[in-house]
Write an enzyme that holds these catalytic residues in place. Structure first.
Site, PDB file in Angstrom:
ATOM      1  N   GLU A  41       4.342 -17.491 -45.092  1.00 30.12           N
ATOM      2  CA  GLU A  41       3.340 -16.472 -45.431  1.00 30.12           C
ATOM      3  C   GLU A  41       3.707 -15.881 -46.783  1.00 30.12           C
ATOM      4  O   GLU A  41       4.873 -15.557 -47.034  1.00 30.12           O
ATOM      5  CB  GLU A  41       3.316 -15.376 -44.370  1.00 30.12           C
TER       6      GLU A  41
ATOM      7  N   GLU B  34       0.353  -5.675 -50.280  1.00 32.33           N
ATOM      8  CA  GLU B  34       0.102  -4.790 -49.151  1.00 32.33           C
ATOM      9  C   GLU B  34       0.306  -3.365 -49.639  1.00 32.33           C
ATOM     10  O   GLU B  34       1.307  -3.065 -50.277  1.00 32.33           O
ATOM     11  CB  GLU B  34       1.039  -5.085 -47.983  1.00 32.33           C
TER      12      GLU B  34
END
Length: 250
Positions: free
Chosen positions: A126, A131
């Protein structure tokens, strides 16, 4: 946005090979994007295909997090919008950039990230390009894999970093994908590089394969914390996505 001469010169080594400008009037390009379905994890447990969580506005894709006040057959207290290119558009060996504005709210967790097209998580890896939590003036950039998640080996090499953003404006988040490393940037400022290393442990660098892109407006969860419904709705506005390859390997 200020871009240094050094950054401009470095980007001159790349050729733009694909871009998405979100100039459609009625909806996003379904040949590239799909709405992310709901799942059971923190990040996707409020995902919805409800139209109120999606908009095309002045050349921007708008993804919203809202209080669920109208979907009587849906017991979720909140609803969020997200899109991904799974099964439609994948990326490898290049630089992907996304320009987006992240509106703040308590419990808001907008994310731009990538998953392996042909392998399950965490083995496939990933790549978290961005974020952002709550009202923060920083964004997190991280990699996850069997090596970092299952084996817990996050310091050799360092598996994440963070960088400053302009919380009131658009920011450009990027990752450069190489066969032996990933290099992360925020507004063309390098934040960190994750490299392939020599190790007897398995799964350290699964990133040299095609990855699809996810862009989603998330709410709540164990990391970001509880949501304040009084601060909703909250929006994530995406201006464009661009994919470059080095001129020497185009």
């Amino acid at each position: 946005m200020f871009i240094s001469c050094k950054s401009t010169q470095r980007l001159a080594d790349w050729s733009l090979v694909w871009e998405e400008n979100f100039n459609q009037k009625k909806g996003f390009n379904e040949q590239v994007w799909s709405k992310i379905p709901r799942g059971g994890a923190d990040w996707d447990n409020y995902m919805t295909d409800f139209d109120s969580c999606y908009a095309m506005r002045k050349g921007k894709l708008v993804l919203r997090g809202i209080v669920n006040q109208t979907q009587l057959n849906d017991t979720a207290p909140y609803l969020t919008g997200g899109v991904y290119s799974k099964g439609k558009k994948a990326f490898s060996n290049g630089r992907i950039e996304i320009r987006a504005k992240l509106d703040p709210a308590k419990g808001a967790w907008p994310a731009i990230w990538m998953l392996a097209e042909n392998a399950d998580w965490p083995v496939g890896g990933e790549i978290d390009i961005m974020e952002r939590l709550n009202h923060d003036s920083i964004a997190y950039q991280t990699v996850h894999s069997y090596y970092t998640y299952t084996l817990g080996l996050r310091e050799h090499p360092k598996s994440g970093s963070k960088g400053m953003i302009d919380p009131d404006s658009y920011n450009v988040f990027a990752v450069e994908m190489y066969p032996d490393s990933l290099s992360f940037y925020i507004n063309n400022v390098h934040t960190f590089t994750y490299s392939r290393i020599q190790t007897t442990e398995k799964g350290q660098f699964p990133f040299n394969q095609p990855f699809y892109l996810l862009i989603d407006m998330q709410l709540g969860g164990s990391w970001v914390g509880t949501v304040d419904p009084k601060e909703l709705p909250v929006e994530m506005k995406v201006d464009w996505v661009r994919f470059y390859q080095r001129k020497s390997i185009k």
